[in-house]
Design a protein around this motif. Structure first.
Motif, short mmCIF file in Angstrom:
data_model
loop_
_atom_site.label_atom_id
_atom_site.label_comp_id
_atom_site.label_asym_id
_atom_site.label_seq_id
_atom_site.Cartn_x
_atom_site.Cartn_y
_atom_site.Cartn_z
N MET A 93 0.84 -1.20 0.00
CA MET A 93 0.00 0.00 0.00
C MET A 93 0.87 1.25 0.00
N ARG A 94 1.96 1.25 0.79
CA ARG A 94 2.83 2.41 0.83
C ARG A 94 3.45 2.68 -0.54
N ALA A 95 3.83 1.61 -1.23
CA ALA A 95 4.39 1.77 -2.57
C ALA A 95 3.35 2.33 -3.53
N SER A 96 2.11 1.90 -3.38
CA SER A 96 1.03 2.41 -4.23
C SER A 96 0.79 3.89 -3.98
N VAL A 97 0.82 4.32 -2.72
CA VAL A 97 0.63 5.73 -2.40
C VAL A 97 1.76 6.56 -3.00
N ARG A 98 2.99 6.05 -2.96
CA ARG A 98 4.13 6.79 -3.51
C ARG A 98 4.06 6.89 -5.03
N ARG A 99 3.50 5.85 -5.68
CA ARG A 99 3.38 5.90 -7.14
C ARG A 99 2.25 6.81 -7.59
N ARG A 100 1.17 6.87 -6.82
CA ARG A 100 -0.01 7.62 -7.22
C ARG A 100 -0.51 8.51 -6.08
N PRO A 101 0.29 9.49 -5.67
CA PRO A 101 -0.11 10.32 -4.51
C PRO A 101 -1.39 11.10 -4.75
N LEU A 102 -1.58 11.62 -5.95
CA LEU A 102 -2.78 12.41 -6.21
C LEU A 102 -4.03 11.53 -6.18
N SER A 103 -3.95 10.36 -6.79
CA SER A 103 -5.10 9.46 -6.79
C SER A 103 -5.48 9.07 -5.37
N TRP A 104 -4.47 8.79 -4.57
CA TRP A 104 -4.73 8.43 -3.18
C TRP A 104 -5.31 9.61 -2.40
N PHE A 105 -4.78 10.81 -2.64
CA PHE A 105 -5.30 11.98 -1.93
C PHE A 105 -6.78 12.19 -2.24
N PHE A 106 -7.13 12.21 -3.51
CA PHE A 106 -8.53 12.45 -3.88
C PHE A 106 -9.44 11.34 -3.36
N THR A 107 -9.00 10.11 -3.46
CA THR A 107 -9.82 8.99 -2.98
C THR A 107 -10.05 9.08 -1.47
N LEU A 108 -9.00 9.35 -0.73
CA LEU A 108 -9.13 9.45 0.73
C LEU A 108 -9.97 10.66 1.13
N ALA A 109 -9.77 11.79 0.44
CA ALA A 109 -10.52 12.99 0.78
C ALA A 109 -12.02 12.76 0.63
N PHE A 110 -12.40 12.11 -0.47
CA PHE A 110 -13.82 11.82 -0.67
C PHE A 110 -14.31 10.78 0.33
N ALA A 111 -13.60 9.68 0.48
CA ALA A 111 -14.06 8.58 1.31
C ALA A 111 -14.19 9.01 2.77
N LEU A 112 -13.19 9.69 3.31
CA LEU A 112 -13.21 10.07 4.72
C LEU A 112 -14.30 11.11 4.99
N SER A 113 -14.40 12.11 4.12
CA SER A 113 -15.42 13.15 4.34
C SER A 113 -16.82 12.58 4.20
N TRP A 114 -17.06 11.85 3.14
CA TRP A 114 -18.42 11.33 2.91
C TRP A 114 -18.83 10.35 4.01
N ALA A 115 -17.89 9.56 4.49
CA ALA A 115 -18.21 8.65 5.59
C ALA A 115 -18.56 9.43 6.86
#
Length: 283
Positions: A1-23
């Motif tokens: 997962m850490r490697a995935s975040v480092r490869r795609r930081p923007l994708s992870w940021f947008f996904t987390l921002a939506f998921a955490l806020s909406w939840a």
């Protein structure tokens, strides 16, 4: 997962921002302040319920996601850069004066253009609470949203796509992020056939061009960017109805759209699409 975040930081940021806020917003949306599925109403009236129902999700989304992804991908160096932008107050007093004055002036002119009504001088009580309200908005809305959308996302998006495309992407996602709140008191409790949310997203995209310009031209000063954002919220919630007492409140959305679109077109033309971006920021 850490490697995935480092490869795609923007994708992870947008996904987390939506998921955490909406939840985090789900209880507010299901409560009596929203769809009424859950037979509970947040206390404190409109202001209190939004602070208790909306603010936790706002903080848990963009700012928390930005800090998490920055820590994983860039470590202490990234956090130092993040902190330097967040504390970049020294941009010249003129910038602050322009933002504090121009935002109410632009929104008042836009309202007059939309409605044909002239503004009236607000009561002294409104003037007395205007600056304290602006400080409150900075701590709540500004601090919750802008460290994610502008501080984290914009520099990375601009380096990859340029200022115009980056602004369009961030602006659209920023607008969509708000959409569940249109089912609550925050958004009037009605989707209005989809017209109101669509108008909101278009307005947010247009206003994002102004935000990008100020972010770039001020040397990426986050306090100034947050002030620009919260000046709109503060004027609309504190002074607008007092300056236009006989105008239908629904016109405030149309005025914001007109003002934002006009400013965006002017900035795009004057800067030839650069929106204040400097070569050093692209590197």
């Amino acid at each position: 997962m850490r490697a995935s975040v480092r490869r795609r930081p923007l994708s992870w940021f947008f996904t987390l921002a939506f998921a955490l806020s909406w939840a985090a917003w789900t209880p507010y949306i299901l409560s009596g302040n929203g769809t009424g599925v859950w037979h509970f109403t947040f206390p404190g009236g409109q202001l209190g319920s939004q602070l208790l129902g909306v603010l936790p999700g706002a903080y848990l989304g963009p700012i928390a996601s930005a800090l998490l992804v920055t820590t994983v991908t860039e470590g202490r160096h990234g956090l130092r850069v993040w902190r330097s932008r967040m504390t970049r107050f020294r941009v010249g007093w003129g910038w602050y004066a322009v933002v504090i004055v121009s935002v109410p002036a632009a929104l008042a002119l836009a309202t007059s253009a939309v409605t044909g009504q002239e503004p009236v001088m607000p009561p002294a009580a409104v003037l007395a609470v205007y600056l304290p309200g602006l400080v409150l908005q900075m701590v709540t809305t500004g601090l919750a949203e802008e460290p994610g959308w502008r501080e984290f996302a914009m520099p990375r998006m601009q380096r990859r796509h340029g200022p115009v495309t980056a602004t369009l992407i961030v602006g659209v996602l920023w607008g969509i992020w708000h959409l569940p709140l249109f089912l609550t008191d925050w958004g009037g409790g009605s989707l209005n056939g989809g017209v109101k949310p669509v108008e909101f997203v278009v307005t947010v995209v247009a206003f994002s061009f102004v935000m990008t310009y100020v972010f770039n031209r001020s040397g990426e000063s986050m306090p100034l960017v947050m002030l620009l954002h919260t000046s709109v919220n503060n004027f609309n919630s504190v002074a607008w109805s007092e300056m236009f007492p006989s105008v239908d409140p629904g016109n405030i959305d149309h005025a914001f759209l007109l003002g934002s679109a006009t400013a965006a077109l002017v900035l795009l033309a004057v800067t030839r699409g650069r929106l204040g971006l400097r070569p050093a920021q692209e590197a």
